[in-house]
Design a protein around this motif. Structure first.
Motif, PDB file in Angstrom:
ATOM      1  N   PRO A 360       0.818  -1.212   0.000  1.00  0.00           N
ATOM      2  CA  PRO A 360       0.000   0.000   0.000  1.00  0.00           C
ATOM      3  C   PRO A 360       0.857   1.269   0.000  1.00  0.00           C
ATOM      4  CG  PRO A 360       0.230  -0.834   2.225  1.00  0.00           C
ATOM      5  CD  PRO A 360       1.075  -1.716   1.347  1.00  0.00           C
ATOM      6  N   ASN A 361       0.429   2.238  -0.806  1.00  0.00           N
ATOM      7  CA  ASN A 361       1.069   3.550  -0.852  1.00  0.00           C
ATOM      8  C   ASN A 361      -0.068   4.578  -0.840  1.00  0.00           C
ATOM      9  OD1 ASN A 361       2.495   5.878  -1.344  1.00  0.00           O
ATOM     10  ND2 ASN A 361       3.697   5.033  -3.029  1.00  0.00           N
ATOM     11  N   LEU A 362      -0.652   4.756   0.350  1.00  0.00           N
ATOM     12  CA  LEU A 362      -1.857   5.570   0.466  1.00  0.00           C
ATOM     13  C   LEU A 362      -1.605   7.034   0.130  1.00  0.00           C
ATOM     14  CD1 LEU A 362      -3.517   4.080   3.681  1.00  0.00           C
ATOM     15  CD2 LEU A 362      -3.679   3.329   1.310  1.00  0.00           C
ATOM     16  N   ASP A 363      -0.414   7.524   0.467  1.00  0.00           N
ATOM     17  CA  ASP A 363      -0.112   8.922   0.168  1.00  0.00           C
ATOM     18  C   ASP A 363      -0.087   9.171  -1.337  1.00  0.00           C
ATOM     19  OD1 ASP A 363       0.044   9.532   2.843  1.00  0.00           O
ATOM     20  OD2 ASP A 363       2.210   9.255   2.956  1.00  0.00           O
ATOM     21  N   ARG A 364       0.532   8.246  -2.074  1.00  0.00           N
ATOM     22  CA  ARG A 364       0.588   8.393  -3.537  1.00  0.00           C
ATOM     23  C   ARG A 364      -0.813   8.284  -4.140  1.00  0.00           C
ATOM     24  NH1 ARG A 364       1.541  10.765  -7.704  1.00  0.00           N
ATOM     25  NH2 ARG A 364       2.232   9.681  -9.583  1.00  0.00           N
ATOM     26  N   ALA A 365      -1.620   7.366  -3.592  1.00  0.00           N
ATOM     27  CA  ALA A 365      -2.996   7.219  -4.074  1.00  0.00           C
ATOM     28  C   ALA A 365      -3.773   8.515  -3.864  1.00  0.00           C
ATOM     29  CB  ALA A 365      -3.677   6.058  -3.354  1.00  0.00           C
ATOM     30  N   ALA A 366      -3.615   9.105  -2.686  1.00  0.00           N
ATOM     31  CA  ALA A 366      -4.322  10.357  -2.395  1.00  0.00           C
ATOM     32  C   ALA A 366      -3.855  11.476  -3.319  1.00  0.00           C
ATOM     33  CB  ALA A 366      -4.099  10.748  -0.932  1.00  0.00           C
ATOM     34  N   GLU A 367      -2.567  11.490  -3.623  1.00  0.00           N
ATOM     35  CA  GLU A 367      -2.013  12.523  -4.505  1.00  0.00           C
ATOM     36  C   GLU A 367      -2.614  12.424  -5.907  1.00  0.00           C
ATOM     37  OE1 GLU A 367       2.348  13.416  -6.516  1.00  0.00           O
ATOM     38  OE2 GLU A 367       2.264  12.478  -4.539  1.00  0.00           O
ATOM     39  N   VAL A 368      -2.719  11.193  -6.425  1.00  0.00           N
ATOM     40  CA  VAL A 368      -3.286  10.985  -7.760  1.00  0.00           C
ATOM     41  C   VAL A 368      -4.756  11.382  -7.786  1.00  0.00           C
ATOM     42  CG1 VAL A 368      -3.921   9.207  -9.440  1.00  0.00           C
ATOM     43  CG2 VAL A 368      -1.647   9.193  -8.415  1.00  0.00           C
ATOM     44  N   LEU A 369      -5.499  10.969  -6.775  1.00  0.00           N
ATOM     45  CA  LEU A 369      -6.933  11.288  -6.736  1.00  0.00           C
ATOM     46  C   LEU A 369      -7.168  12.781  -6.545  1.00  0.00           C
ATOM     47  CD1 LEU A 369      -8.424   8.361  -4.640  1.00  0.00           C
ATOM     48  CD2 LEU A 369      -8.846   8.854  -7.040  1.00  0.00           C
ATOM     49  N   ASP A 370      -6.345  13.389  -5.707  1.00  0.00           N
ATOM     50  CA  ASP A 370      -6.508  14.819  -5.456  1.00  0.00           C
ATOM     51  C   ASP A 370      -6.312  15.614  -6.742  1.00  0.00           C
ATOM     52  OD1 ASP A 370      -6.850  17.040  -3.526  1.00  0.00           O
ATOM     53  OD2 ASP A 370      -4.804  17.532  -4.117  1.00  0.00           O
ATOM     54  N   SER A 371      -5.292  15.236  -7.520  1.00  0.00           N
ATOM     55  CA  SER A 371      -5.039  15.912  -8.791  1.00  0.00           C
ATOM     56  C   SER A 371      -6.208  15.713  -9.753  1.00  0.00           C
ATOM     57  CB  SER A 371      -3.745  15.365  -9.405  1.00  0.00           C
ATOM     58  OG  SER A 371      -3.522  15.922 -10.675  1.00  0.00           O
ATOM     59  N   TYR A 372      -6.728  14.492  -9.795  1.00  0.00           N
ATOM     60  CA  TYR A 372      -7.841  14.199 -10.696  1.00  0.00           C
ATOM     61  C   TYR A 372      -9.091  14.986 -10.295  1.00  0.00           C
ATOM     62  CZ  TYR A 372     -11.568  11.662 -13.037  1.00  0.00           C
ATOM     63  OH  TYR A 372     -12.677  11.336 -13.794  1.00  0.00           O
ATOM     64  N   LEU A 373      -9.370  15.039  -8.996  1.00  0.00           N
ATOM     65  CA  LEU A 373     -10.571  15.725  -8.535  1.00  0.00           C
ATOM     66  C   LEU A 373     -10.504  17.228  -8.754  1.00  0.00           C
ATOM     67  CD1 LEU A 373     -11.396  13.689  -5.319  1.00  0.00           C
ATOM     68  CD2 LEU A 373     -12.875  13.996  -7.318  1.00  0.00           C
ATOM     69  N   LYS A 374      -9.304  17.784  -8.846  1.00  0.00           N
ATOM     70  CA  LYS A 374      -9.196  19.205  -9.174  1.00  0.00           C
ATOM     71  C   LYS A 374      -9.668  19.459 -10.602  1.00  0.00           C
ATOM     72  CE  LYS A 374      -5.510  20.307  -5.908  1.00  0.00           C
ATOM     73  NZ  LYS A 374      -4.061  20.584  -5.728  1.00  0.00           N
ATOM     74  N   ALA A 375      -9.403  18.474 -11.476  1.00  0.00           N
ATOM     75  CA  ALA A 375      -9.847  18.614 -12.864  1.00  0.00           C
ATOM     76  C   ALA A 375     -11.319  18.239 -13.026  1.00  0.00           C
ATOM     77  CB  ALA A 375      -8.979  17.739 -13.778  1.00  0.00           C
ATOM     78  N   TYR A 376     -11.782  17.252 -12.232  1.00  0.00           N
ATOM     79  CA  TYR A 376     -13.170  16.776 -12.336  1.00  0.00           C
ATOM     80  C   TYR A 376     -13.776  16.714 -10.934  1.00  0.00           C
ATOM     81  CZ  TYR A 376     -11.492  15.370 -16.930  1.00  0.00           C
ATOM     82  OH  TYR A 376     -10.943  15.369 -18.176  1.00  0.00           O
ATOM     83  N   PRO A 377     -14.092  17.859 -10.364  1.00  0.00           N
ATOM     84  CA  PRO A 377     -14.545  17.894  -8.960  1.00  0.00           C
ATOM     85  C   PRO A 377     -15.860  17.171  -8.712  1.00  0.00           C
ATOM     86  CG  PRO A 377     -14.823  20.041 -10.011  1.00  0.00           C
ATOM     87  CD  PRO A 377     -14.022  19.212 -10.958  1.00  0.00           C
TER      88      PRO A 377
END
Length: 936
Positions: A360-377
């Motif tokens: 598990p790499n939860l921090d990296r997962a959160a980083e990817v999702l956070d970036s995506y949600l900025k584009a598609y909130p």
């Protein structure tokens, strides 16, 4: 002698040349025949046959340019781009005009991920080529530039191609994907329309036009466009695949399957079509077919070097998805990472995040999702994933807030599922049930909501609801073994053992290797006391894998059911030894078992081994603290629980569990800290609020305790706990009428065995001689005849009023329900003593002692029974043991004094009696006073 005469000679070299020329002529003829046959095969799309004949031709004559060119094109059609490139370069080295191979050579380079080479190779310079070839090459270069992330250069190549007459559709259609990738949808539509003007009814033009509304989410318009493309050319593969994918999005699974199968008829190994069939198989619960299709995808794409497809997001995505679906996260990761680089902040980010979670790499997962949600909130699925990630990190309140925010924009079942799960994780199970029920009612395909509801219903004793929900899950996915497992679990809880067996067997039929299904059947065998069948099944599993921790664990349960007490710890120890740090069930069970068996020392050793396995796990710390408390190491338990509270993050469930143990350790400050931390994360956490009320009461703050009790009632008005807390507050304030009022309300809103016993105890305390408690218990048992705890409570109430025959019948009924219940055995023995049958009582008490040899009450009862029946030696042995264990009990000290006096040890008896008589409120007080007078 030569027939030509002695004067004639043919020079040796010339003779050899003549022979060679004759052979070469023969080989060229063969090569030509092979080529002609290959050309015919190529024209009728027998590409494999063409390749064989072309290679035969090259064996006859390796210098035939036509063979190299056609072989290169055939290999390119077979996706053997590297081999095709070799053939085209060989043709160039042999002097072919570059116009003959420029376009297919560029295509071969692009197919290998060598987009940059298209702009570097001299043979691929557009200038100097005939207009038709130059136009095609410019369009290939446009695609290569787009792949390289240079849309400006790509558009420039298209403009150059468009400037070459005649103005045809190709140059306009090449612009469409370029504009779509840049999300310039108006320009994309305009280019597609212009292409259609130049080529009316052209299938590719119709397809390209349909891709624009598809990407924009205008499903019906896109579907109509794909239908038009297929009407123009029913064999147009791209339109078939796009239409199948769109039908899946529209939940038209039957139509989607028909379309995907039509695509597979055209291209039996097409990875995209195979993947679509996998999605559809999974939807209908056919796990085996889904895995088979996914495996076919990876079989097609894995042999292709990843560099070849690094600019092909769809191919990267497909193989990443296929490996992901097969649970092969490490294999999925590079494909998804490559694809995401090509299309940053695309839906692929959500898959990649799941891969990172699995590492598990939860921090990296959160980083990817956070970036995506900025584009598609507003992406609901991404919000669900982010909320799930927050839950995994213990931020349940944040997860709930995310989903509540999403619901404001769109009331979607999947959002309610995520909200329900986050509320559940934060301990707000009442609110969670409501959200999950709404989600599952609106969309029965919300399987996570359904499975969570099954667990919640079972936890709340609502087995019928659990069965009904599990039935719906099975109907929704009849081929999914997980759903059958859920049904088996629910039916077993509802007492339908044959139905549970059927469900577990069904699960095993759908997944032959599903060990859990076999274990489910084993549990049914144990419940039905078919111990030999259970033993045989477990023996087979352990023989197949002696490190099967689950089978070893079940063997422990079987041993317990058989009464083989010594074997239970042995099997649990074996299971714990082979379990990983992620699977600590056996370790925790071993600690709990040894504590129940009154073995605090071994329990602490088992807990130490568990901590060594997973030193940062709060649950391991909790188990160790329980063992410490059992070993009366209160200070050590406090330290352990403090560390557990710190490492539990803001998870309300473990913090509430820790706080309860801190109360046992008399660490009010620690419990208050843990509960405050839990309530920061989940202000509506029922258990935390309830414990907090208890802590406030013990800290002398009944006003705060009452306030929190009323909060609990407000949150769960149909739960007994809030009213029980109010009763505790009233008890502290010495308000007996309010105590009864609160407990009656608790039993009214939640008529359970627990609320009944609390009310019966209060009635008995307030009116020891009355029959109110007995009447309440008798009414309950008329409708709940299998309530073991109620029978024991009724027996206690009857014994307190001197109704010993009735009490005896109640305890005997309880023992029919559970023959080895220690409390019922002890109380029956006490009743028999009151009835003047001490010898018979001693026999019953010994049964209780065998089950719980450290139970002080049982030791005292047995000792007193032996004293009264005349067995002085056994009586003294037991009563001395009880007195050492509980020196503050005046009844035990009186019993010991009586036994000592009878044995002639009057001085020692007087000492014990004096200690007992320091208390004036104990059951044997009058008897103790009388004995004291006889010892003067």
């Amino acid at each position: 002698m030569s027939i030509l005469g002695t004067g004639w000679r043919l020079p040796a070299a010339a003779a050899l040349l003549a022979l060679s020329a004759a052979g070469a002529h023969a080989d060229s003829a063969k090569a030509s025949r092979y080529y002609e046959d290959a050309l015919k095969r190529f024209e009728r799309q027998d590409i494999d046959g063409a390749v064989i004949q072309l290679k035969n031709a090259l064996q006859q004559d390796a210098r035939m340019l036509t063979v190299h060119v056609l072989l290169g094109k055939a290999l390119l059609m077979r996706s053997e781009a590297a081999a095709a490139e070799i053939e085209f370069n060989e043709a160039l080295s042999q002097g072919i005009n570059r116009a003959e191979v420029a376009v297919p050579l560029a295509q071969a380079l692009v197919a290998q991920g060598k987009q940059a080479e298209v702009f570097k190779q001299p043979a691929l310079v557009p200038e100097g080529l005939p207009d038709p070839v130059r136009k095609q090459l410019l369009l290939v270069r446009a695609g290569a530039a787009s792949d390289l992330g240079d849309p400006t250069r790509a558009q420039a190549q298209i403009e150059l191609a468009r400037a070459i007459p005649p103005d045809n559709a190709d140059a306009w259609l090449a612009e469409v994907p370029l504009r779509v990738r840049a999300r310039q949808f108006d320009q994309a539509t305009a280019a597609a329309e212009r292409g259609l003007q130049l080529a009316p009814g052209n299938a590719e033009a119709l397809y390209q036009r349909a891709t624009v509304p598809h990407v924009q989410g205008r499903a019906e318009e896109a579907l109509k466009g794909y239908d038009q493309a297929l009407a123009a050319d029913p064999r147009y593969l791209e339109a078939q695949l796009a239409r199948a994918g769109l039908l899946i999005d529209l939940n038209r699974d039957a139509d989607a399957l028909a379309q995907a199968q039509a695509a597979l008829k055209l291209a039996p190994t097409e990875p995209r079509a195979l993947y679509l069939t996998a999605v559809l198989a999974e939807r209908r619960g056919d796990a085996a077919s889904a895995r088979k299709a996914l495996k076919a995808v990876t079989d097609e794409l894995d042999p292709v070097p990843i560099e070849f497809i690094r600019y092909r997001p769809q191919a990267l995505m497909l193989n990443g998805l296929a490996h992901f679906g097969l649970g092969q996260m490490e294999k999925a990761k590079p494909y998804l990472e490559y694809a995401q680089r090509q299309t940053p902040n695309s839906p692929l980010s959500k898959l990649l995040a799941q891969v990172y979670v699995a590492e598990p790499n939860l921090d990296r997962a959160a980083e990817v999702l956070d970036s995506y949600l900025k584009a598609y909130p507003g992406d609901g699925q991404a919000l669900v994933m982010m909320a799930t990630l927050q839950m995994a990190q213990g931020r349940h309140a944040r997860a709930a807030a995310l989903m509540q925010e999403a619901l404001k924009a769109k009331d979607a079942p999947e959002f309610r599922t995520a909200l329900g799960l986050s509320l559940l994780r934060s301990g707000q199970s009442g609110d969670a049930v409501g959200e999950l029920e709404k989600a599952f009612q609106r969309d029965p395909r919300q399987s996570y909501a359904g499975m969570a509801l099954v667990s919640l219903y079972l936890r709340n004793g609502q087995a019928a609801k659990a069965v009904a929900t599990a039935d719906k899950l099975v109907k929704q996915a009849p081929g999914n073994p997980t759903m059958w497992m859920q049904l088996g679990l629910a039916r077993r809880a509802a007492g339908n053992l044959p139905g549970a067996r059927e469900a577990y067997e069904k699960a095993g039929q759908f997944d032959k290797g599903l060990v859990e299904a076999q274990l489910g059947v084993t549990r049914i065998d144990i419940s039905e006391r078919k111990f030999d069948a259970a033993q045989a099944r477990l023996d087979a599993l352990i023989k197949a894998d002696e490190k099967n921790a689950d089978a070893l664990y079940e063997m422990a349960l079987l041993s317990e059911a058989r009464g083989q007490t010594a074997e239970v710890a042995r099997w649990l120890t074996r299971a714990a030894d082979v379990s990983s740090a992620r699977n600590t069930r056996a370790d925790l069970a071993l600690v709990a078992w040894q504590l129940r068996q009154g073995q605090p020392g071994p329990a602490q050793e088992a807990a130490k081994r568990l901590l060594a396995k997973t030193p940062e796990d709060p649950q391991a710390m909790i188990a160790y603290a329980q063992a410490q408390l059992a070993n009366r190491d209160t200070n050590g338990a406090r330290i352990t629980l403090t560390n557990a509270a710190r490492r539990s993050g803001f998870g309300a469930d473990p913090l509430a569990q820790i706080a309860a143990l801190q109360l046992d350790a008399r660490d009010l400050a620690g419990a208050a800290y843990s509960l405050d931390k839990a309530l920061q994360s989940a202000p509506r956490h029922l258990a935390a609020l309830g414990l907090s009320s208890t802590v406030a009461l013990q800290q002398g703050n009944p006003a705060l305790a009452e306030k929190q009790a009323r909060q609990v009632i407000q949150l769960r008005p149909q739960a007994a706990i809030g009213y029980t807390l109010l009763a505790d507050v009233a008890q502290a304030r010495r308000q007996p009428a309010q105590v009864l009022e609160a407990l009656r309300k608790a039993h009214e809103v939640q008529p359970t065995s627990g609320s009944l016993l609390a009310l019966m105890r209060a009635l008995s305390q307030q009116d020891p001689a009355g029959k109110a408690a007995q009447d309440l218990g008798e009414r309950w048992l008329k409708t709940h005849p299998s309530d073991l705890a109620a029978w024991k409570a009724l027996g206690d109430a009857q014994a307190r009023t001197g109704a010993f025959p009735a009490a005896r019948r109640s305890f005997e009924t309880a023992l029919k329900l559970r023959a080895d219940d220690v409390e019922a055995l002890n109380n029956l023995a006490s009743t028999m003593i009151r009835q003047g049958e001490p010898a018979a009582a001693a026999v019953v008490a010994e049964r209780a002692l065998a089950k719980d040899p450290r139970n002080v009450a049982v030791i005292d009862t047995a000792g007193w029974a032996y004293h009264l029946s005349g067995n002085a030696d056994r009586a003294l042995q037991l009563l001395r043991d009880a007195r050492l264990r509980e020196p503050n009990s005046p009844d035990i000290r009186y019993h010991l004094a009586a036994a000592l006096a009878k044995a002639g040890r009057k001085a020692e008896a007087k000492e014990e009696l004096d200690a007992a008589l320091r208390s004036t409120a104990f059951e044997s007080h009058k008897d103790a006073l009388f004995l004291s007078q006889t010892l003067r």
